[in-house]
Write a protein that holds these residues in place. Structure first.
Motif, PDB file in Angstrom:
ATOM      1  N   GLY A  15       0.788  -1.220   0.000  1.00 60.29           N
ATOM      2  CA  GLY A  15       0.000   0.000   0.000  1.00 60.29           C
ATOM      3  C   GLY A  15       0.822   1.273   0.000  1.00 60.29           C
ATOM      4  O   GLY A  15       0.285   2.358  -0.262  1.00 60.29           O
ATOM      5  N   GLU A  16       2.109   1.136   0.300  1.00 60.36           N
ATOM      6  CA  GLU A  16       2.968   2.317   0.340  1.00 60.36           C
ATOM      7  C   GLU A  16       3.503   2.659  -1.047  1.00 60.36           C
ATOM      8  O   GLU A  16       3.243   1.957  -2.022  1.00 60.36           O
ATOM      9  N   SER A  17       4.279   3.734  -1.099  1.00 61.60           N
ATOM     10  CA  SER A  17       4.851   4.217  -2.353  1.00 61.60           C
ATOM     11  C   SER A  17       6.368   4.206  -2.295  1.00 61.60           C
ATOM     12  O   SER A  17       6.962   4.187  -1.198  1.00 61.60           O
ATOM     13  N   ARG A  18       6.968   4.243  -3.467  1.00 59.18           N
ATOM     14  CA  ARG A  18       8.425   4.280  -3.579  1.00 59.18           C
ATOM     15  C   ARG A  18       8.767   4.908  -4.905  1.00 59.18           C
ATOM     16  O   ARG A  18       8.069   4.689  -5.901  1.00 59.18           O
ATOM     17  N   ARG A  19       9.862   5.677  -4.927  1.00 60.45           N
ATOM     18  CA  ARG A  19      10.323   6.240  -6.190  1.00 60.45           C
ATOM     19  C   ARG A  19      11.717   5.743  -6.508  1.00 60.45           C
ATOM     20  O   ARG A  19      12.638   5.885  -5.695  1.00 60.45           O
ATOM     21  N   LEU A  20      11.855   5.169  -7.681  1.00 59.17           N
ATOM     22  CA  LEU A  20      13.154   4.712  -8.160  1.00 59.17           C
ATOM     23  C   LEU A  20      13.757   5.761  -9.079  1.00 59.17           C
ATOM     24  O   LEU A  20      13.038   6.482  -9.782  1.00 59.17           O
ATOM     25  N   SER A  21      15.076   5.826  -9.076  1.00 56.77           N
ATOM     26  CA  SER A  21      15.804   6.738  -9.951  1.00 56.77           C
ATOM     27  C   SER A  21      16.847   5.968 -10.743  1.00 56.77           C
ATOM     28  O   SER A  21      17.367   4.944 -10.276  1.00 56.77           O
ATOM     29  N   CYS A  22      17.154   6.480 -11.917  1.00 57.03           N
ATOM     30  CA  CYS A  22      18.209   5.895 -12.757  1.00 57.03           C
ATOM     31  C   CYS A  22      18.967   7.060 -13.383  1.00 57.03           C
ATOM     32  O   CYS A  22      18.400   7.802 -14.196  1.00 57.03           O
TER      33      CYS A  22
END
Length: 122
Positions: A15-22
């Motif tokens: 239910g949570e969020s996450r942001r990935l970066s490249c």
């Protein structure tokens, strides 16, 4: 040389969020199509989302409406915002430099990041 470096993975609750970066280097980032893939244990690597050099986006049905791919050309950075995460999203996430995008189909190049693990606990 071309280098893609992912970050942002980790352990999250369902239910949570996450942001990935490249972060990309060695290329003219703004002119390239990019994509996020993922590979879950025991499964084949699958395409998650693509973004063209003109910021047109496409998503796998499994993430449509929950994930958002974006890019910041000034920072040579590709993002994947992941919301409403479920256990089925657990995987290693990879960014890929596109070879071409023809007829609505994304063709990956051989350039991949090292991957970042996302684990969703339920």
């Amino acid at each position: 040389q071309v280098q893609l470096v992912e970050s942002g993975g980790g352990l999250v609750q369902a239910g949570e969020s996450r942001r990935l970066s490249c972060v990309a280097s060695g290329i003219i980032f703004s002119s390239r199509h990019m994509a996020w893939y993922r590979q879950a244990p025991g499964k084949q690597r699958e395409l998650v989302a693509t973004i063209t050099s003109r910021n047109n986006t496409n998503y796998a049905n499994s993430v449509k409406g929950r994930f958002t791919i974006s890019r910041d050309n000034a920072k040579n950075t590709l993002y994947l915002q992941m919301n409403s995460l479920t256990a089925e999203d657990t995987a290693v996430y990879y960014c890929n430099l596109g070879n071409r995008f023809t007829g609505g189909i994304y063709y990956p190049s051989g350039y991949w990041g090292q991957g970042t693990q996302v684990t969703v606990s339920s």
